[in-house]
Structures are given as structure tokens and as C-alpha cells.
Design a protein around this motif. Structure first.
Motif, PDB file in Angstrom:
ATOM      1  N   ASP A   1      -3.632 108.960   6.931  1.00  0.00           N
ATOM      2  CA  ASP A   1      -4.157 107.611   6.691  1.00  0.00           C
ATOM      3  C   ASP A   1      -5.641 107.618   6.353  1.00  0.00           C
ATOM      4  O   ASP A   1      -6.132 106.676   5.730  1.00  0.00           O
ATOM      5  N   GLY A   2      -6.343 108.662   6.810  1.00  0.00           N
ATOM      6  CA  GLY A   2      -7.778 108.673   6.553  1.00  0.00           C
ATOM      7  C   GLY A   2      -8.373 110.048   6.722  1.00  0.00           C
ATOM      8  O   GLY A   2      -7.853 110.891   7.468  1.00  0.00           O
ATOM      9  N   LEU A   3      -9.486 110.256   6.007  1.00  0.00           N
ATOM     10  CA  LEU A   3     -10.165 111.560   5.997  1.00  0.00           C
ATOM     11  C   LEU A   3     -11.663 111.302   6.022  1.00  0.00           C
ATOM     12  O   LEU A   3     -12.171 110.498   5.216  1.00  0.00           O
ATOM     13  N   LEU A   4     -12.374 111.947   6.942  1.00  0.00           N
ATOM     14  CA  LEU A   4     -13.842 111.868   6.952  1.00  0.00           C
ATOM     15  C   LEU A   4     -14.423 113.180   6.443  1.00  0.00           C
ATOM     16  O   LEU A   4     -14.168 114.239   7.025  1.00  0.00           O
ATOM     17  N   HIS A   5     -15.222 113.088   5.386  1.00  0.00           N
ATOM     18  CA  HIS A   5     -16.002 114.220   4.886  1.00  0.00           C
ATOM     19  C   HIS A   5     -17.388 114.101   5.517  1.00  0.00           C
ATOM     20  O   HIS A   5     -18.146 113.175   5.188  1.00  0.00           O
TER      21      HIS A   5
ATOM     22  N   ALA B   1       1.022 109.497   0.580  1.00  0.00           N
ATOM     23  CA  ALA B   1       2.236 109.207   1.358  1.00  0.00           C
ATOM     24  C   ALA B   1       2.002 108.090   2.374  1.00  0.00           C
ATOM     25  O   ALA B   1       2.962 107.532   2.921  1.00  0.00           O
ATOM     26  N   ALA B   2       0.724 107.777   2.655  1.00  0.00           N
ATOM     27  CA  ALA B   2       0.422 106.683   3.596  1.00  0.00           C
ATOM     28  C   ALA B   2       0.472 105.358   2.834  1.00  0.00           C
ATOM     29  O   ALA B   2       0.385 105.326   1.614  1.00  0.00           O
ATOM     30  N   ASP B   3       0.553 104.279   3.591  1.00  0.00           N
ATOM     31  CA  ASP B   3       0.615 102.954   2.965  1.00  0.00           C
ATOM     32  C   ASP B   3      -0.804 102.419   2.799  1.00  0.00           C
ATOM     33  O   ASP B   3      -1.240 101.531   3.527  1.00  0.00           O
ATOM     34  N   GLY B   4      -1.552 102.979   1.858  1.00  0.00           N
ATOM     35  CA  GLY B   4      -2.966 102.620   1.704  1.00  0.00           C
ATOM     36  C   GLY B   4      -3.802 103.512   2.595  1.00  0.00           C
ATOM     37  O   GLY B   4      -3.699 103.430   3.824  1.00  0.00           O
ATOM     38  N   SER B   5      -4.599 104.402   2.010  1.00  0.00           N
ATOM     39  CA  SER B   5      -5.374 105.343   2.826  1.00  0.00           C
ATOM     40  C   SER B   5      -6.833 105.339   2.376  1.00  0.00           C
ATOM     41  O   SER B   5      -7.186 104.745   1.354  1.00  0.00           O
ATOM     42  N   SER B   6      -7.663 106.039   3.157  1.00  0.00           N
ATOM     43  CA  SER B   6      -9.104 105.905   2.972  1.00  0.00           C
ATOM     44  C   SER B   6      -9.813 107.242   3.162  1.00  0.00           C
ATOM     45  O   SER B   6      -9.615 107.916   4.177  1.00  0.00           O
TER      46      SER B   6
ATOM     47  N   VAL C   1      -5.371 105.337  -2.767  1.00  0.00           N
ATOM     48  CA  VAL C   1      -6.386 105.941  -1.889  1.00  0.00           C
ATOM     49  C   VAL C   1      -7.760 105.358  -2.234  1.00  0.00           C
ATOM     50  O   VAL C   1      -8.195 105.413  -3.387  1.00  0.00           O
ATOM     51  N   ARG C   2      -8.431 104.811  -1.232  1.00  0.00           N
ATOM     52  CA  ARG C   2      -9.805 104.324  -1.403  1.00  0.00           C
ATOM     53  C   ARG C   2     -10.789 105.454  -1.086  1.00  0.00           C
ATOM     54  O   ARG C   2     -10.511 106.285  -0.211  1.00  0.00           O
TER      55      ARG C   2
ATOM     56  N   SER D   1     -10.143 101.623   8.279  1.00  0.00           N
ATOM     57  CA  SER D   1      -9.139 100.650   8.724  1.00  0.00           C
ATOM     58  C   SER D   1      -8.513  99.923   7.532  1.00  0.00           C
ATOM     59  O   SER D   1      -8.861 100.179   6.380  1.00  0.00           O
ATOM     60  N   ASP D   2      -7.616  98.994   7.841  1.00  0.00           N
ATOM     61  CA  ASP D   2      -6.977  98.189   6.779  1.00  0.00           C
ATOM     62  C   ASP D   2      -7.811  96.961   6.414  1.00  0.00           C
ATOM     63  O   ASP D   2      -7.356  96.125   5.620  1.00  0.00           O
ATOM     64  N   TRP D   3      -9.003  96.839   6.999  1.00  0.00           N
ATOM     65  CA  TRP D   3      -9.770  95.609   6.833  1.00  0.00           C
ATOM     66  C   TRP D   3     -10.715  95.613   5.633  1.00  0.00           C
ATOM     67  O   TRP D   3     -11.435  94.642   5.406  1.00  0.00           O
ATOM     68  N   MET D   4     -10.728  96.704   4.858  1.00  0.00           N
ATOM     69  CA  MET D   4     -11.538  96.706   3.628  1.00  0.00           C
ATOM     70  C   MET D   4     -10.654  97.201   2.479  1.00  0.00           C
ATOM     71  O   MET D   4     -10.979  98.162   1.788  1.00  0.00           O
ATOM     72  N   PRO D   5      -9.520  96.485   2.259  1.00  0.00           N
ATOM     73  CA  PRO D   5      -8.471  97.029   1.388  1.00  0.00           C
ATOM     74  C   PRO D   5      -8.806  97.056  -0.095  1.00  0.00           C
ATOM     75  O   PRO D   5      -8.161  97.777  -0.848  1.00  0.00           O
TER      76      PRO D   5
END
Ligand code: NAD
Length: 272
Positions: A85-89, A135-140, A181-182, A234-238
Motif C-alpha cells: 500500500d505504501g513505500l517510504l524512500h 496490486a493495492a487499491d490505490g497506493s503511495s 500509484v501516487r 493514507s487514503d486522504w490525499m487521493p
């Protein structure tokens, strides 16, 4: 909670001062499941830091310059979660010649190391984890930036690397957006981590923030950066992608000293 059910990969935890450590803590507090990465000899430190998080996460080996490491972590996450769902670089490195003055003398060999680890790696991680992110439903994907629109004392080739990171994030946003993916960056004000304090000249950044940040800025408080990264995960900045969010007390928007206090009806200008 903000990140309930989210499964996140967080790079860049070296010790409890690392920005990524605070992102991991905040994400767990907000309901996320987290896996950390580290490399080589730093791994013992990362594992020790992991033990200080609310829930001790697994630490996987990942040198961002190794396509094999990226593929191995992707395979692990595929088996573990089947999606990401998310990745931090939160990765940066430059040889000594690239920092602290001597900008004109740094050899290409060193500069290329800085750019590979600090800039190109965002594209490497984006490419390597794209199938899981898709594969996630909207990821970041979120990366950590230091405002590259200006030259800074001592920051030298890392400043160039960050300018490249800003451009890389926009191209990655372009190419991964259609796959759901955002990709965004958080441009943080100066924080006293190992990476930052090893830069000769870092101390010169701090008075700039004292003078310019309308909200003020505490170099010992990574919480505002961690919270903003969690918001982006999160899902709050889609509908936000290709963006650079400045988490710097507002310093980037102000050219000179900010009125600090009202004294007999007249405002004093800090640093004036
Ligand atoms: P830090 O020293 O805690 O983190 C840097 C991380 O980079 C470490 O965990 C290190 O292991 C990792 N790293 C270095 N080479 C690597 C490689 N080849 N493969 C994988 N990981 C590697 O310092 P930090 O300040 O928390 O830095 C995290 C990010 O935040 C960096 O991108 C940094 O430029 C950025 N940033 C920091 C500040 C600040 O003032 N501290 C401000 C803005 C942005």
C-alpha cells in the motif's frame, strides 16, 4: 485510524533519530503493518531501533544500488502480503568530497555514487515494487527531499541529487499514476539526524529557519514530517501526485525575517 490495514515498506531507519523511524512509529500508531529495510553493517543499528517501535517489525536487507536486493524484498513482500500500500524512500548518501565545500573539486566517481544512492534509487524502487503497488487499491510512494530550489552551504552535490530527486518523483508520478500509484516528496526543514549532522555546514541552515519559518521550526522534532508522510501514505490525499509538500514551518515561502513578537504595538523582526 488513518492507516488501518495498510501494509508499508519503510527504508532508511538507521537509529531512533532517523526521520524514517518516526514515520514507522507514527504509521504503526495509525494502524499500519510495517516492514523495515537496512543494509550491511547498519543492520544491527536498524534492528536495535526496530525494537524501540510500538511493534517490532522485520528488517529486510536492501541496498538500493542492488537490483538483486530489490527483487528479493519484492519476492518476500509478494509472499507476505501480496500487495504493497505504501513505500517510504528515506535514503541518501554522498562521499565526503561531495559535501561541506569543495563543490568544484568533487570527482565524477564520487558524484555518481551520490546520485545513484540518493536520486536514481527512487526510480529503482518504483520500478521494482510497481507490480506490488499496483496490486493495492490505490497506493503511495513518498520520498524525503530538502528544498533544491536554492544552493545551501555545504550541501553541494547532495543539493544536486535532491534537485534530481524532485524531477525523478515527477517522472515516476507520470509513469506510475496510470497504474494507481501516487508519488510525492516531503521537503523537510533541517532535523538533527546522523545524515544531517555529518554535513559540514548543516549548522548554518538552522538560523535560516529561526529567522524565516512563520510557524517556527524545531530541529529536534521530526513529528511534523512523520505525520505529513503518514497523511500522504493514507487514503486522504487521493488526487495528489507529483507534488512536493514543504514541511518546514513555512520557511520556503518567506524571503526574509518574520515578525516574531508584538512589543508596545510595534512588531520586532527576528534576525533583523
Ligand atoms: P539517516 O542517516 O537517519 O538516514 C539515512 C538513511 O540512508 C540511513 O538509514 C542509511 O542506512 C540509508 N542508506 C544510505 N545508503 C543506502 C543504500 N545504498 N541503500 C539503502 N539505504 C541506504 O538520516 P535522515 O535525515 O533521517 O535521512 C533520511 C532522508 O531524509 C534522506 O533522504 C535525507 O536526505 C532526507 N532529509 C533529511 C533532512 C534532515 O535535515 N535530516 C532534511 C530533509 C530531507
Amino acid at each position: 485510524m488513518l492507516l488501518d490495514g495498510k501494509r508499508l515498506l519503510i527504508t532508511g531507519v538507521l537509529d531512533p533519530r532517523s526521520i524514517a523511524f518516526h514515520v514507522a512509529r507514527c504509521a504503526q500508531e495509525q494502524g499500519a503493518e510495517v516492514v523495515l529495510t537496512s543494509l550491511g553493517r547498519a543492520r544491527r543499528l536498524t534492528e536495535r531501533a526496530a525494537g524501540r517501535l510500538p511493534t517490532t517489525p522485520d528488517v529486510l536487507e536492501l541496498d538500493v544500488t542492488s537490483e538483486d536486493d530489490i527483487a528479493a524484498v519484492a519476492k518476500d513482500l509478494e509472499g507476505r502480503w501480496g500487495r504493497l500500500d505504501g513505500l517510504l524512500h528515506a535514503v541518501a548518501f554522498a562521499p565526503g568530497s561531495c559535501l561541506g565545500g569543495g563543490f568544484l573539486d568533487a570527482p565524477w566517481e564520487d558524484v555518481s555514487t551520490a546520485l545513484q544512492i540518493s536520486t536514481y534509487s527512487l526510480a529503482s524502487l518504483g520500478r521494482g515494487f510497481a507490480p506490488l503497488l499496483e496490486a493495492a487499491d490505490g497506493s503511495s510512494v513518498v520520498g524525503l527531499d530538502f528544498d533544491a530550489s536554492l544552493a545551501w552551504p555545504g550541501y553541494d552535490w547532495m543539493g544536486v541529487a535532491k534537485a534530481g530527486l524532485e524531477a525523478t518523483s515527477r517522472y515516476l508520478a507520470r509513469d506510475l499514476g496510470p497504474r494507481g500509484v501516487r508519488v510525492n516528496l516531503v521537503a523537510a526543514g533541517p532535523l538533527r539526524t546522523i545524515a544531517a549532522t555529518s554535513i559540514d555546514g548543516f549548522q548554518h541552515f538552522e538560523p535560516v529557519w529561526d529567522e524565516r519559518a512563520p510557524l517556527g521550526w524545531d530541529v529536534r522534532d521530526p513529528e511534523p514530517v512523520a505525520r505529513t508522510v503518514c497523511a500522504l501514505l493514507s487514503d486522504w490525499m487521493p488526487a495528489v501526485t507529483g507534488e512536493i509538500v514543504h514541511v518546514d514551518g513555512g520557511a520556503h515561502a518567506i524571503g526574509a525575517g518574520v515578525p516574531r513578537a508584538v512589543d508596545d504595538g510595534a512588531s520586532a523582526v527576528a534576525g533583523a
